[in-house]
Write an enzyme that holds these catalytic residues in place. Sequence first.
Site, short mmCIF file in Angstrom:
data_model
loop_
_atom_site.label_atom_id
_atom_site.label_comp_id
_atom_site.label_asym_id
_atom_site.label_seq_id
_atom_site.Cartn_x
_atom_site.Cartn_y
_atom_site.Cartn_z
N HIS A 82 0.81 -1.21 0.00
CA HIS A 82 0.00 0.00 0.00
C HIS A 82 0.85 1.27 0.00
O HIS A 82 0.35 2.35 -0.29
CB HIS A 82 -1.00 0.00 1.17
CG HIS A 82 -0.43 0.31 2.51
ND1 HIS A 82 -0.06 -0.66 3.41
CD2 HIS A 82 -0.18 1.50 3.13
CE1 HIS A 82 0.40 -0.09 4.52
NE2 HIS A 82 0.33 1.22 4.37
N ASP A 127 -0.11 -7.58 1.61
CA ASP A 127 0.41 -6.21 1.65
C ASP A 127 1.93 -6.22 1.78
O ASP A 127 2.50 -5.79 2.77
CB ASP A 127 -0.24 -5.45 2.82
CG ASP A 127 0.05 -3.97 2.79
OD1 ASP A 127 0.53 -3.47 1.76
OD2 ASP A 127 -0.22 -3.30 3.81
N GLN A 215 0.67 5.70 11.74
CA GLN A 215 0.86 6.35 10.45
C GLN A 215 2.32 6.80 10.29
O GLN A 215 2.91 7.36 11.19
CB GLN A 215 -0.08 7.55 10.30
CG GLN A 215 -1.44 7.19 9.69
CD GLN A 215 -2.22 6.21 10.52
OE1 GLN A 215 -2.33 6.38 11.73
NE2 GLN A 215 -2.75 5.18 9.88
N GLY A 216 2.88 6.52 9.12
CA GLY A 216 4.27 6.83 8.86
C GLY A 216 5.18 5.63 9.01
O GLY A 216 6.30 5.62 8.52
N ASP A 217 4.69 4.59 9.70
CA ASP A 217 5.49 3.38 9.91
C ASP A 217 5.22 2.32 8.85
O ASP A 217 5.90 1.28 8.84
CB ASP A 217 5.19 2.77 11.28
CG ASP A 217 5.77 3.59 12.41
OD1 ASP A 217 6.84 4.18 12.22
OD2 ASP A 217 5.15 3.66 13.48
N SER A 218 4.24 2.53 7.98
CA SER A 218 3.89 1.53 6.97
C SER A 218 5.12 0.98 6.26
O SER A 218 6.01 1.73 5.88
CB SER A 218 2.97 2.15 5.92
OG SER A 218 1.65 2.25 6.38
#
Length: 262
Positions: A82, A127, A215-218
């Site tokens: 993603h 993913d 959020q930001g660690d994906s």
Amino acid sequence: MSSTSKRMRLAMVATAGTVATFAAVGSAYAVDGPQPIVGGEIAHTADAPWAIQMSNVNSPASSGEYCGGTLVAANKVVTAAHCVEGTSTSEWTAVQGRDDLNDSSTGKESKITDIWYDPAYGNGAHDVAVVTLATPFDGVATLPLNQDTSVGESGSTATVYGWGDTEGTGPADTFQKVDVPLMGDATCGSAYGGEYVGTGEICAGYDEGGKDSCQGDSGGPLVLGGKLIGVVSWGNGCADAGNPGVYSEVATYYDELTAQIG
């Protein structure tokens, strides 16, 4: 996927995409902000040299911070589908060895020349992605992939790594880590119902919340026993009670990833 419950852990509340997509979600970013590792502690890339920060030219963050990744060969980084779906290679810069993203004098950088992500992504789980570096990070330690699909049920405590804001629990744009216990498919299925895919995902966290990726660690690494066991994927909120973080299970996709890594 349901955007109301399945919150992908990008640097903003959106799936990765074109410039137009980034622009369309700019106001959401301003409200929510990038919210990586919550409840963790300062880490050092010298101790985790395989941790990679994936900067994107369309990120509203001045540092370019958007996703994480894991160096698994000198020229290959595992990240989340993603993160890269709908993007072009020219948008990305991989950064290695930079604890503070605002200190561009440290670490190494490389553009990327190829993006692969699981073609089944979008139909539940899957993913995972692999990007190829234009300039290999030669001499940097890599992290081996886990092959044991039973790890997610072990109850062991793993460690997740990332950069950025922390919902007030630590400094922004700074490499951090947090320990989170693996919770098992039954617990994760109870929390998320049919959105959680037991074959292909694992989850980790605390019943009471407080510590999590966000959020930001994906795309970043979930590590246990010196191996990459998970890739930061999604969750409902961040560090909320009863809502553990969900990670792509590396062992499930070991063959596909290995084929891309070479």
